[in-house]
Design an enzyme around this catalytic site. Structure first.
Site, PDB file in Angstrom:
ATOM      1  N   ILE A  46      33.594  63.543  44.218  1.00 32.57           N
ATOM      2  CA  ILE A  46      33.779  63.347  42.813  1.00 32.57           C
ATOM      3  C   ILE A  46      32.887  63.250  41.437  1.00 32.57           C
ATOM      4  O   ILE A  46      33.765  64.373  40.404  1.00 32.57           O
ATOM      5  CB  ILE A  46      34.599  61.843  43.028  1.00 32.57           C
ATOM      6  CG1 ILE A  46      36.207  61.189  44.013  1.00 32.57           C
ATOM      7  CG2 ILE A  46      34.953  61.134  40.993  1.00 32.57           C
ATOM      8  CD1 ILE A  46      36.015  60.329  44.166  1.00 32.57           C
TER       9      ILE A  46
ATOM     10  N   ASP B 285      21.381  61.825  41.177  1.00 35.89           N
ATOM     11  CA  ASP B 285      21.794  61.588  42.640  1.00 35.89           C
ATOM     12  C   ASP B 285      20.423  61.365  43.817  1.00 35.89           C
ATOM     13  O   ASP B 285      19.704  62.067  43.316  1.00 35.89           O
ATOM     14  CB  ASP B 285      22.615  62.319  43.142  1.00 35.89           C
ATOM     15  CG  ASP B 285      23.315  61.949  44.269  1.00 35.89           C
ATOM     16  OD1 ASP B 285      23.216  61.348  45.192  1.00 35.89           O
ATOM     17  OD2 ASP B 285      24.842  62.102  43.929  1.00 35.89           O
TER      18      ASP B 285
ATOM     19  N   CYS C 251      28.298  56.301  42.284  1.00 31.07           N
ATOM     20  CA  CYS C 251      28.432  56.464  42.893  1.00 31.07           C
ATOM     21  C   CYS C 251      28.379  55.209  43.710  1.00 31.07           C
ATOM     22  O   CYS C 251      29.599  54.927  43.588  1.00 31.07           O
ATOM     23  CB  CYS C 251      26.438  56.554  43.599  1.00 31.07           C
ATOM     24  SG  CYS C 251      26.444  55.350  42.059  1.00 31.07           S
ATOM     25  N   PRO C 252      29.146  55.459  45.712  1.00 34.28           N
ATOM     26  CA  PRO C 252      28.888  54.270  46.734  1.00 34.28           C
ATOM     27  C   PRO C 252      28.284  53.240  46.626  1.00 34.28           C
ATOM     28  O   PRO C 252      27.880  52.898  45.243  1.00 34.28           O
ATOM     29  CB  PRO C 252      29.097  55.192  47.689  1.00 34.28           C
ATOM     30  CG  PRO C 252      27.903  55.245  47.873  1.00 34.28           C
ATOM     31  CD  PRO C 252      27.864  56.071  46.270  1.00 34.28           C
TER      32      PRO C 252
ATOM     33  N   THR D 243      34.806  54.242  37.382  1.00 34.77           N
ATOM     34  CA  THR D 243      36.379  54.408  38.798  1.00 34.77           C
ATOM     35  C   THR D 243      35.704  54.456  40.340  1.00 34.77           C
ATOM     36  O   THR D 243      36.298  54.876  41.007  1.00 34.77           O
ATOM     37  CB  THR D 243      36.337  56.485  38.405  1.00 34.77           C
ATOM     38  OG1 THR D 243      35.390  57.050  38.424  1.00 34.77           O
ATOM     39  CG2 THR D 243      37.584  56.160  36.986  1.00 34.77           C
ATOM     40  N   SER D 244      34.472  54.033  40.221  1.00 34.90           N
ATOM     41  CA  SER D 244      34.083  54.134  41.782  1.00 34.90           C
ATOM     42  C   SER D 244      33.865  52.689  42.274  1.00 34.90           C
ATOM     43  O   SER D 244      34.807  52.171  42.960  1.00 34.90           O
ATOM     44  CB  SER D 244      31.740  54.135  41.093  1.00 34.90           C
ATOM     45  OG  SER D 244      31.720  55.022  42.951  1.00 34.90           O
ATOM     46  N   ARG D 245      33.456  51.505  42.122  1.00 37.95           N
ATOM     47  CA  ARG D 245      33.051  50.651  42.593  1.00 37.95           C
ATOM     48  C   ARG D 245      33.106  49.105  41.702  1.00 37.95           C
ATOM     49  O   ARG D 245      32.348  49.602  41.314  1.00 37.95           O
ATOM     50  CB  ARG D 245      32.794  50.033  44.325  1.00 37.95           C
ATOM     51  CG  ARG D 245      33.553  51.029  44.980  1.00 37.95           C
ATOM     52  CD  ARG D 245      34.993  49.454  45.625  1.00 37.95           C
ATOM     53  NE  ARG D 245      35.546  50.794  46.297  1.00 37.95           N
ATOM     54  CZ  ARG D 245      36.284  52.037  46.456  1.00 37.95           C
ATOM     55  NH1 ARG D 245      36.614  52.302  45.611  1.00 37.95           N
ATOM     56  NH2 ARG D 245      36.769  52.565  47.622  1.00 37.95           N
TER      57      ARG D 245
ATOM     58  N   ASP E 183      38.384  51.491  36.381  1.00 39.34           N
ATOM     59  CA  ASP E 183      39.803  51.664  37.155  1.00 39.34           C
ATOM     60  C   ASP E 183      39.386  50.276  37.964  1.00 39.34           C
ATOM     61  O   ASP E 183      40.417  50.222  39.331  1.00 39.34           O
ATOM     62  CB  ASP E 183      39.309  52.913  38.001  1.00 39.34           C
ATOM     63  CG  ASP E 183      41.328  52.974  38.648  1.00 39.34           C
ATOM     64  OD1 ASP E 183      42.391  52.918  37.860  1.00 39.34           O
ATOM     65  OD2 ASP E 183      40.592  54.085  39.951  1.00 39.34           O
TER      66      ASP E 183
ATOM     67  N   GLU F 127      38.638  42.509  41.971  1.00 44.59           N
ATOM     68  CA  GLU F 127      39.515  43.162  42.069  1.00 44.59           C
ATOM     69  C   GLU F 127      40.880  42.367  43.208  1.00 44.59           C
ATOM     70  O   GLU F 127      42.087  42.398  43.470  1.00 44.59           O
ATOM     71  CB  GLU F 127      39.393  44.838  41.463  1.00 44.59           C
ATOM     72  CG  GLU F 127      39.133  45.140  42.687  1.00 44.59           C
ATOM     73  CD  GLU F 127      39.313  47.234  42.852  1.00 44.59           C
ATOM     74  OE1 GLU F 127      38.881  47.118  41.590  1.00 44.59           O
ATOM     75  OE2 GLU F 127      39.950  47.444  43.662  1.00 44.59           O
TER      76      GLU F 127
ATOM     77  N   HIS G 109      42.514  50.373  39.764  1.00 39.65           N
ATOM     78  CA  HIS G 109      42.588  51.405  40.455  1.00 39.65           C
ATOM     79  C   HIS G 109      43.590  52.618  41.006  1.00 39.65           C
ATOM     80  O   HIS G 109      43.698  52.162  41.973  1.00 39.65           O
ATOM     81  CB  HIS G 109      42.470  50.037  42.574  1.00 39.65           C
ATOM     82  CG  HIS G 109      41.495  50.774  43.198  1.00 39.65           C
ATOM     83  ND1 HIS G 109      40.320  50.033  44.228  1.00 39.65           N
ATOM     84  CD2 HIS G 109      41.109  52.277  43.460  1.00 39.65           C
ATOM     85  CE1 HIS G 109      39.651  51.040  44.389  1.00 39.65           C
ATOM     86  NE2 HIS G 109      39.568  52.336  44.623  1.00 39.65           N
TER      87      HIS G 109
HETATM   88  P1  NAI Z   1      30.984  60.457  48.213  1.00 38.98           P
HETATM   89  O1  NAI Z   1      30.416  60.404  48.977  1.00 38.98           O
HETATM   90  O2  NAI Z   1      31.285  62.373  48.193  1.00 38.98           O
HETATM   91  O3  NAI Z   1      29.476  60.959  46.523  1.00 38.98           O
HETATM   92  C1  NAI Z   1      28.720  59.842  46.714  1.00 38.98           C
HETATM   93  C2  NAI Z   1      27.438  60.275  45.781  1.00 38.98           C
HETATM   94  O4  NAI Z   1      26.593  59.261  45.425  1.00 38.98           O
HETATM   95  C3  NAI Z   1      26.934  61.311  46.643  1.00 38.98           C
HETATM   96  O5  NAI Z   1      26.120  62.310  46.183  1.00 38.98           O
HETATM   97  C4  NAI Z   1      25.651  60.457  46.738  1.00 38.98           C
HETATM   98  O6  NAI Z   1      24.400  60.849  47.281  1.00 38.98           O
HETATM   99  C5  NAI Z   1      25.558  59.409  45.716  1.00 38.98           C
HETATM  100  N1  NAI Z   1      24.566  58.354  46.278  1.00 38.98           N
HETATM  101  C6  NAI Z   1      24.459  57.402  46.874  1.00 38.98           C
HETATM  102  N2  NAI Z   1      23.343  56.240  46.864  1.00 38.98           N
HETATM  103  C7  NAI Z   1      23.328  56.880  45.264  1.00 38.98           C
HETATM  104  C8  NAI Z   1      22.407  56.199  44.458  1.00 38.98           C
HETATM  105  N3  NAI Z   1      21.893  55.514  44.718  1.00 38.98           N
HETATM  106  N4  NAI Z   1      22.464  56.782  43.113  1.00 38.98           N
HETATM  107  C9  NAI Z   1      23.079  57.808  43.016  1.00 38.98           C
HETATM  108  N5  NAI Z   1      23.631  58.376  43.475  1.00 38.98           N
HETATM  109  C10 NAI Z   1      24.239  57.833  44.999  1.00 38.98           C
HETATM  110  O7  NAI Z   1      31.681  59.934  47.804  1.00 38.98           O
HETATM  111  P2  NAI Z   1      32.833  60.149  46.632  1.00 38.98           P
HETATM  112  O8  NAI Z   1      34.040  61.090  47.103  1.00 38.98           O
HETATM  113  O9  NAI Z   1      32.601  61.464  45.308  1.00 38.98           O
HETATM  114  O10 NAI Z   1      33.362  59.129  45.474  1.00 38.98           O
HETATM  115  C11 NAI Z   1      32.834  58.041  45.060  1.00 38.98           C
HETATM  116  C12 NAI Z   1      32.927  56.974  45.174  1.00 38.98           C
HETATM  117  O11 NAI Z   1      34.231  57.108  43.882  1.00 38.98           O
HETATM  118  C13 NAI Z   1      33.558  56.092  45.900  1.00 38.98           C
HETATM  119  O12 NAI Z   1      32.067  55.621  46.990  1.00 38.98           O
HETATM  120  C14 NAI Z   1      34.278  55.236  45.882  1.00 38.98           C
HETATM  121  O13 NAI Z   1      33.449  53.800  45.812  1.00 38.98           O
HETATM  122  C15 NAI Z   1      34.565  55.284  44.794  1.00 38.98           C
HETATM  123  N6  NAI Z   1      36.395  55.613  45.053  1.00 38.98           N
HETATM  124  C16 NAI Z   1      37.718  55.201  44.029  1.00 38.98           C
HETATM  125  C17 NAI Z   1      38.809  55.821  43.619  1.00 38.98           C
HETATM  126  C18 NAI Z   1      39.296  54.847  42.919  1.00 38.98           C
HETATM  127  O14 NAI Z   1      40.542  55.027  43.292  1.00 38.98           O
HETATM  128  N7  NAI Z   1      39.334  55.046  41.703  1.00 38.98           N
HETATM  129  C19 NAI Z   1      39.161  56.154  45.172  1.00 38.98           C
HETATM  130  C20 NAI Z   1      37.698  57.075  45.790  1.00 38.98           C
HETATM  131  C21 NAI Z   1      36.717  57.400  45.746  1.00 38.98           C
END
Ligand code: NAI
Length: 330
Positions: free
Chosen positions: A156, A175, A206-207, A233-235, A259, A264, A296
Protein backbone atom coordinates in the site's frame (compact mmCIF):
# COMPACT_ATOMS: atom_id res chain seq x y z
CA UNK A 1 -16.26 -29.32 0.67
CA UNK A 2 -15.58 -27.36 3.83
CA UNK A 3 -18.12 -25.86 6.18
CA UNK A 4 -17.11 -22.31 6.97
CA UNK A 5 -18.54 -20.09 9.69
CA UNK A 6 -18.26 -16.36 9.01
CA UNK A 7 -18.15 -13.92 11.92
CA UNK A 8 -18.97 -10.19 11.58
CA UNK A 9 -20.54 -10.85 8.17
CA UNK A 10 -22.09 -7.82 6.51
CA UNK A 11 -24.39 -7.84 3.48
CA UNK A 12 -21.45 -7.13 1.16
CA UNK A 13 -19.44 -10.08 2.57
CA UNK A 14 -22.38 -12.40 1.93
CA UNK A 15 -22.77 -11.02 -1.58
CA UNK A 16 -19.11 -11.23 -2.64
CA UNK A 17 -18.43 -14.62 -0.98
CA UNK A 18 -21.53 -16.17 -2.53
CA UNK A 19 -20.42 -14.84 -5.92
CA UNK A 20 -16.96 -16.37 -5.46
CA UNK A 21 -18.55 -19.70 -4.47
CA UNK A 22 -20.89 -20.07 -7.43
CA UNK A 23 -19.64 -23.60 -8.05
CA UNK A 24 -20.70 -24.53 -4.53
CA UNK A 25 -17.26 -25.76 -3.45
CA UNK A 26 -17.92 -24.73 0.16
CA UNK A 27 -20.87 -24.45 2.54
CA UNK A 28 -21.20 -21.10 4.33
CA UNK A 29 -22.95 -19.98 7.49
CA UNK A 30 -22.91 -16.21 8.02
CA UNK A 31 -23.21 -14.56 11.45
CA UNK A 32 -23.29 -10.84 12.01
CA UNK A 33 -21.95 -11.40 15.54
CA UNK A 34 -18.23 -10.81 16.10
CA UNK A 35 -15.86 -13.55 17.20
CA UNK A 36 -15.27 -13.38 20.94
CA UNK A 37 -15.31 -15.82 23.83
CA UNK A 38 -19.14 -15.91 24.14
CA UNK A 39 -19.77 -16.27 20.43
CA UNK A 40 -17.58 -19.36 20.11
CA UNK A 41 -20.77 -21.12 21.32
CA UNK A 42 -22.22 -20.45 17.84
CA UNK A 43 -19.78 -22.86 16.16
CA UNK A 44 -21.46 -26.12 15.14
CA UNK A 45 -19.42 -28.54 13.05
CA UNK A 46 -17.32 -25.97 11.19
CA UNK A 47 -13.59 -26.68 10.95
CA UNK A 48 -12.90 -23.30 9.38
CA UNK A 49 -13.90 -19.88 10.62
CA UNK A 50 -13.60 -16.73 8.58
CA UNK A 51 -13.00 -13.49 10.48
CA UNK A 52 -12.33 -9.78 9.89
CA UNK A 53 -10.25 -7.02 11.47
CA UNK A 54 -12.16 -6.51 14.70
CA UNK A 55 -12.86 -10.16 15.52
CA UNK A 56 -10.81 -11.18 18.51
CA UNK A 57 -8.89 -14.46 18.36
CA UNK A 58 -6.90 -14.12 21.58
CA UNK A 59 -5.42 -17.05 23.53
CA UNK A 60 -8.68 -17.76 25.41
CA UNK A 61 -10.76 -17.79 22.22
CA UNK A 62 -8.19 -19.95 20.43
CA UNK A 63 -8.23 -22.49 23.25
CA UNK A 64 -12.02 -22.82 22.85
CA UNK A 65 -11.69 -23.02 19.05
CA UNK A 66 -9.28 -25.93 19.52
CA UNK A 67 -11.73 -27.73 21.82
CA UNK A 68 -14.47 -27.22 19.22
CA UNK A 69 -12.34 -28.83 16.51
CA UNK A 70 -11.61 -25.68 14.48
CA UNK A 71 -8.53 -26.26 12.32
CA UNK A 72 -8.31 -23.09 10.26
CA UNK A 73 -8.75 -19.37 10.86
CA UNK A 74 -9.16 -17.60 7.53
CA UNK A 75 -8.68 -13.86 7.89
CA UNK A 76 -10.48 -11.95 5.13
CA UNK A 77 -8.07 -9.03 5.57
CA UNK A 78 -4.35 -8.28 5.45
CA UNK A 79 -3.67 -7.30 9.09
CA UNK A 80 -3.43 -10.10 11.66
CA UNK A 81 -2.74 -8.21 14.90
CA UNK A 82 -6.10 -9.49 16.26
CA UNK A 83 -4.96 -13.14 16.27
CA UNK A 84 -2.67 -14.62 18.92
CA UNK A 85 -0.39 -16.50 16.52
CA UNK A 86 1.56 -18.27 19.27
CA UNK A 87 -1.65 -19.61 20.80
CA UNK A 88 -2.85 -20.70 17.35
CA UNK A 89 0.42 -22.52 16.63
CA UNK A 90 0.34 -24.41 19.90
CA UNK A 91 -3.35 -25.28 19.31
CA UNK A 92 -2.47 -26.68 15.87
CA UNK A 93 -4.75 -24.12 14.21
CA UNK A 94 -3.50 -22.71 10.91
CA UNK A 95 -4.00 -19.01 10.18
CA UNK A 96 -4.25 -17.66 6.64
CA UNK A 97 -4.87 -14.13 5.40
CA UNK A 98 -5.24 -12.08 2.24
CA UNK A 99 -1.84 -10.40 2.13
CA UNK A 100 -2.38 -8.25 -0.92
CA UNK A 101 -5.69 -7.26 -2.37
CA UNK A 102 -5.93 -4.13 -4.40
CA UNK A 103 -3.35 -2.01 -2.55
CA UNK A 104 -4.77 0.78 -4.72
CA UNK A 105 -8.01 0.73 -2.71
CA UNK A 106 -6.31 1.71 0.56
CA UNK A 107 -3.63 3.98 -0.97
CA UNK A 108 -6.30 5.88 -2.92
CA UNK A 109 -8.37 6.24 0.24
CA UNK A 110 -5.36 7.75 2.04
CA UNK A 111 -5.09 10.26 -0.81
CA UNK A 112 -8.85 10.87 -0.59
CA UNK A 113 -8.53 11.79 3.09
CA UNK A 114 -5.60 14.09 2.33
CA UNK A 115 -7.39 15.89 -0.51
CA UNK A 116 -10.68 16.16 1.37
CA UNK A 117 -8.90 17.69 4.38
CA UNK A 118 -6.68 20.03 2.40
CA UNK A 119 -9.48 21.41 0.22
CA UNK A 120 -12.16 21.01 2.93
CA UNK A 121 -14.58 19.21 0.65
CA UNK A 122 -16.70 18.10 3.63
CA UNK A 123 -17.31 21.78 4.45
CA UNK A 124 -17.91 23.05 0.92
CA UNK A 125 -20.35 20.22 0.19
CA UNK A 126 -22.51 21.28 3.13
CA UNK A 127 -22.09 25.01 2.47
CA UNK A 128 -23.23 24.83 -1.14
CA UNK A 129 -26.20 22.61 -0.22
CA UNK A 130 -27.12 25.29 2.32
CA UNK A 131 -27.01 28.03 -0.31
CA UNK A 132 -23.77 29.43 1.12
CA UNK A 133 -21.32 30.12 -1.70
CA UNK A 134 -18.61 31.90 0.33
CA UNK A 135 -15.01 30.71 0.48
CA UNK A 136 -13.80 31.96 3.87
CA UNK A 137 -12.11 29.13 5.77
CA UNK A 138 -11.83 26.82 2.76
CA UNK A 139 -8.25 27.75 1.85
CA UNK A 140 -5.95 24.82 1.14
CA UNK A 141 -2.38 24.48 -0.13
CA UNK A 142 -0.79 23.15 -3.34
CA UNK A 143 0.46 19.60 -2.87
CA UNK A 144 2.89 20.25 -5.72
CA UNK A 145 6.37 20.73 -4.28
CA UNK A 146 5.44 19.60 -0.75
CA UNK A 147 7.30 16.92 1.18
CA UNK A 148 5.38 13.74 1.92
CA UNK A 149 6.58 11.34 4.62
CA UNK A 150 5.60 7.68 4.34
CA UNK A 151 6.13 5.10 7.08
CA UNK A 152 6.01 1.59 5.56
CA UNK A 153 6.51 1.11 1.83
CA UNK A 154 4.97 -2.34 1.40
CA UNK A 155 2.14 -2.97 -1.06
CA UNK A 156 0.00 0.00 0.00
CA UNK A 157 2.74 2.45 1.00
CA UNK A 158 4.49 1.94 -2.35
CA UNK A 159 1.33 2.81 -4.31
CA UNK A 160 0.79 5.84 -2.07
CA UNK A 161 4.38 7.04 -2.74
CA UNK A 162 3.88 6.82 -6.50
CA UNK A 163 0.54 8.65 -6.41
CA UNK A 164 2.09 11.48 -4.41
CA UNK A 165 5.01 11.65 -6.84
CA UNK A 166 2.37 12.14 -9.53
CA UNK A 167 1.26 15.27 -7.68
CA UNK A 168 4.84 16.57 -7.94
CA UNK A 169 5.67 15.94 -4.28
CA UNK A 170 9.05 15.03 -2.79
CA UNK A 171 8.67 11.67 -1.00
CA UNK A 172 10.69 10.67 2.07
CA UNK A 173 10.04 7.14 3.29
CA UNK A 174 11.03 4.92 6.14
CA UNK A 175 10.83 1.13 6.15
CA UNK A 176 12.91 -1.66 7.64
CA UNK A 177 13.21 -3.01 4.07
CA UNK A 178 13.98 -0.53 1.32
CA UNK A 179 12.48 -1.11 -2.13
CA UNK A 180 15.05 -0.49 -4.91
CA UNK A 181 12.25 0.13 -7.45
CA UNK A 182 10.94 3.01 -5.35
CA UNK A 183 14.44 4.40 -4.84
CA UNK A 184 14.94 4.35 -8.61
CA UNK A 185 11.65 6.22 -8.94
CA UNK A 186 13.05 8.95 -6.68
CA UNK A 187 11.71 8.01 -3.24
CA UNK A 188 14.34 8.74 -0.62
CA UNK A 189 14.66 6.36 2.33
CA UNK A 190 15.52 8.12 5.59
CA UNK A 191 15.13 7.43 9.32
CA UNK A 192 11.68 7.60 10.93
CA UNK A 193 12.88 10.69 12.83
CA UNK A 194 13.75 12.42 9.55
CA UNK A 195 10.39 11.53 8.01
CA UNK A 196 8.65 13.00 11.04
CA UNK A 197 10.71 16.19 11.14
CA UNK A 198 10.79 17.00 7.40
CA UNK A 199 7.33 16.10 6.12
CA UNK A 200 4.42 18.44 5.45
CA UNK A 201 2.16 15.40 5.22
CA UNK A 202 2.76 12.07 7.01
CA UNK A 203 0.96 8.90 5.97
CA UNK A 204 1.26 5.64 7.93
CA UNK A 205 1.37 2.35 6.02
CA UNK A 206 3.25 -0.03 8.33
CA UNK A 207 1.62 -2.87 10.28
CA UNK A 208 0.76 -2.62 13.97
CA UNK A 209 3.45 -4.50 15.89
CA UNK A 210 4.86 -4.05 19.39
CA UNK A 211 7.67 -2.04 17.74
CA UNK A 212 5.25 0.26 15.89
CA UNK A 213 2.61 0.82 18.60
CA UNK A 214 2.20 4.58 19.22
CA UNK A 215 4.99 5.62 16.84
CA UNK A 216 3.01 8.86 16.72
CA UNK A 217 3.08 10.08 20.33
CA UNK A 218 3.63 13.32 22.26
CA UNK A 219 7.42 13.08 21.79
CA UNK A 220 7.38 12.38 18.05
CA UNK A 221 4.62 14.94 17.41
CA UNK A 222 6.86 17.58 19.04
CA UNK A 223 9.48 16.88 16.34
CA UNK A 224 6.98 17.34 13.48
CA UNK A 225 6.50 20.54 11.48
CA UNK A 226 3.79 22.78 12.94
CA UNK A 227 0.71 22.38 10.78
CA UNK A 228 1.63 18.84 9.65
CA UNK A 229 -1.16 16.79 8.09
CA UNK A 230 -1.35 13.28 9.51
CA UNK A 231 -3.05 10.42 7.64
CA UNK A 232 -3.55 6.92 9.05
CA UNK A 233 -5.24 4.18 7.03
CA UNK A 234 -3.16 1.41 8.60
CA UNK A 235 -4.06 0.54 12.19
CA UNK A 236 -5.33 2.81 14.96
CA UNK A 237 -2.72 1.64 17.49
CA UNK A 238 0.07 3.31 15.49
CA UNK A 239 -1.16 6.59 16.96
CA UNK A 240 -1.51 7.67 20.58
CA UNK A 241 -4.88 9.26 19.93
CA UNK A 242 -4.95 11.28 23.16
CA UNK A 243 -1.60 12.88 22.26
CA UNK A 244 -2.98 13.69 18.79
CA UNK A 245 -6.07 15.32 20.34
CA UNK A 246 -3.76 17.56 22.43
CA UNK A 247 -1.73 18.47 19.32
CA UNK A 248 -4.92 19.31 17.42
CA UNK A 249 -6.06 21.50 20.32
CA UNK A 250 -2.80 23.46 20.39
CA UNK A 251 -2.60 23.61 16.57
CA UNK A 252 0.66 21.66 16.15
CA UNK A 253 -1.14 19.10 13.99
CA UNK A 254 -2.80 20.99 11.14
CA UNK A 255 -5.19 18.27 10.06
CA UNK A 256 -5.89 14.61 10.76
CA UNK A 257 -7.42 12.01 8.47
CA UNK A 258 -7.96 8.55 9.91
CA UNK A 259 -9.66 5.43 8.60
CA UNK A 260 -8.64 3.44 11.67
CA UNK A 261 -8.89 4.13 15.39
CA UNK A 262 -7.37 2.50 18.46
CA UNK A 263 -10.74 1.58 19.99
CA UNK A 264 -12.54 1.00 16.70
CA UNK A 265 -13.64 -2.55 17.49
CA UNK A 266 -16.33 -1.12 19.81
CA UNK A 267 -17.76 1.13 17.09
CA UNK A 268 -16.78 0.55 13.49
CA UNK A 269 -19.01 -1.41 11.10
CA UNK A 270 -22.01 -0.84 13.41
CA UNK A 271 -24.75 1.79 13.39
CA UNK A 272 -24.94 3.84 16.60
CA UNK A 273 -26.80 6.75 15.05
CA UNK A 274 -29.65 6.38 17.58
CA UNK A 275 -27.39 5.92 20.61
CA UNK A 276 -25.06 7.96 22.79
CA UNK A 277 -21.44 7.30 21.84
CA UNK A 278 -19.55 6.52 25.04
CA UNK A 279 -16.07 6.96 23.54
CA UNK A 280 -15.04 10.49 24.56
CA UNK A 281 -11.79 10.47 22.59
CA UNK A 282 -13.49 9.65 19.29
CA UNK A 283 -16.31 12.06 20.10
CA UNK A 284 -13.77 14.83 20.71
CA UNK A 285 -12.01 14.02 17.45
CA UNK A 286 -15.21 14.40 15.46
CA UNK A 287 -15.70 17.94 16.84
CA UNK A 288 -12.56 19.35 15.18
CA UNK A 289 -13.10 21.23 11.91
CA UNK A 290 -9.80 19.81 10.57
CA UNK A 291 -10.38 16.11 11.26
CA UNK A 292 -11.98 13.55 8.97
CA UNK A 293 -12.70 10.10 10.35
CA UNK A 294 -13.89 7.29 8.09
CA UNK A 295 -14.89 3.93 9.56
CA UNK A 296 -12.30 1.56 8.08
CA UNK A 297 -13.48 1.81 4.48
CA UNK A 298 -10.07 1.91 2.81
CA UNK A 299 -10.47 -1.64 1.51
CA UNK A 300 -14.03 -1.06 0.35
CA UNK A 301 -13.89 -1.17 -3.45
CA UNK A 302 -15.42 -3.68 -5.86
CA UNK A 303 -11.99 -4.83 -6.95
CA UNK A 304 -10.73 -5.38 -3.41
CA UNK A 305 -13.89 -7.17 -2.23
CA UNK A 306 -13.75 -9.53 -5.22
CA UNK A 307 -10.09 -10.34 -4.56
CA UNK A 308 -10.65 -10.78 -0.83
CA UNK A 309 -13.39 -13.36 -1.42
CA UNK A 310 -11.42 -15.22 -4.10
CA UNK A 311 -8.12 -15.33 -2.19
CA UNK A 312 -9.84 -16.36 1.06
CA UNK A 313 -11.60 -19.26 -0.68
CA UNK A 314 -8.35 -20.28 -2.41
CA UNK A 315 -6.60 -20.27 0.97
CA UNK A 316 -9.31 -22.55 2.36
CA UNK A 317 -9.17 -24.81 -0.72
CA UNK A 318 -5.37 -25.16 -0.33
CA UNK A 319 -5.82 -26.16 3.30
CA UNK A 320 -8.52 -28.67 2.38
CA UNK A 321 -6.28 -30.25 -0.29
CA UNK A 322 -3.26 -30.37 2.01
CA UNK A 323 -1.29 -28.05 -0.29
CA UNK A 324 1.34 -25.54 0.86
CA UNK A 325 -0.39 -22.55 2.47
CA UNK A 326 1.14 -19.64 0.58
CA UNK A 327 -0.75 -17.07 2.64
CA UNK A 328 -0.17 -18.62 6.06
CA UNK A 329 0.83 -16.32 8.92
CA UNK A 330 2.96 -17.86 11.65
P1 NAI B 1 2.79 -4.85 3.67
O1 NAI B 1 3.15 -5.97 4.58
O2 NAI B 1 2.88 -5.04 2.19
O3 NAI B 1 3.70 -3.56 4.03
C1 NAI B 1 3.99 -3.16 5.33
C2 NAI B 1 5.36 -2.53 5.29
O4 NAI B 1 5.64 -2.02 6.59
C3 NAI B 1 6.46 -3.52 4.93
O5 NAI B 1 7.25 -3.01 3.88
C4 NAI B 1 7.27 -3.61 6.22
O6 NAI B 1 8.65 -3.84 6.02
C5 NAI B 1 7.01 -2.26 6.84
N1 NAI B 1 7.34 -2.19 8.25
C6 NAI B 1 7.27 -3.15 9.18
N2 NAI B 1 7.72 -2.69 10.37
C7 NAI B 1 8.08 -1.41 10.15
C8 NAI B 1 8.64 -0.40 10.98
N3 NAI B 1 8.91 -0.64 12.27
N4 NAI B 1 8.89 0.80 10.43
C9 NAI B 1 8.64 1.04 9.13
N5 NAI B 1 8.12 0.13 8.30
C10 NAI B 1 7.85 -1.08 8.81
O7 NAI B 1 1.34 -4.39 4.12
P2 NAI B 1 0.28 -3.54 3.27
O8 NAI B 1 -0.55 -4.48 2.48
O9 NAI B 1 0.97 -2.44 2.57
O10 NAI B 1 -0.62 -2.97 4.44
C11 NAI B 1 -0.14 -1.99 5.35
C12 NAI B 1 -1.11 -1.90 6.49
O11 NAI B 1 -2.34 -1.32 6.01
C13 NAI B 1 -1.54 -3.27 7.04
O12 NAI B 1 -0.66 -3.70 8.05
C14 NAI B 1 -2.90 -3.02 7.58
O13 NAI B 1 -2.78 -2.75 8.97
C15 NAI B 1 -3.38 -1.78 6.85
N6 NAI B 1 -4.57 -2.01 6.03
C16 NAI B 1 -5.64 -1.17 6.17
C17 NAI B 1 -6.79 -1.33 5.41
C18 NAI B 1 -7.95 -0.40 5.50
O14 NAI B 1 -9.05 -0.75 5.01
N7 NAI B 1 -7.81 0.78 6.06
C19 NAI B 1 -6.88 -2.46 4.47
C20 NAI B 1 -5.67 -3.23 4.34
C21 NAI B 1 -4.58 -3.02 5.12
Amino acid sequence: MMDILFYSAQAYDINYFNQANQQGSHRFRFLDAPLNEDNTALIKEEQAICIFVNDKADATVIHILQEKGVKLIALRCAGFNNVDLKAAASAGIKVVRVPAYSPHAVAEHAVTLLLALNRKIYKSYNRVRDGNFTLNGLEGFDLFGKTIGVIGTGNIGAVFCRIMQGFGCKVYAHDIYEQPALQEAGVEYVSMATVFSKADVISLHCPLLESTRHIVNAHTIATMKPGVVLINTSRGGLIDTKAVVEALKNGHIGALGIDVYEQEEHLFFQNFSGSIIQDDVLSRLTTFPNVVVTAHQGFFTKEALTQIAEVTLNNIRSYEKGEDLLNEVK
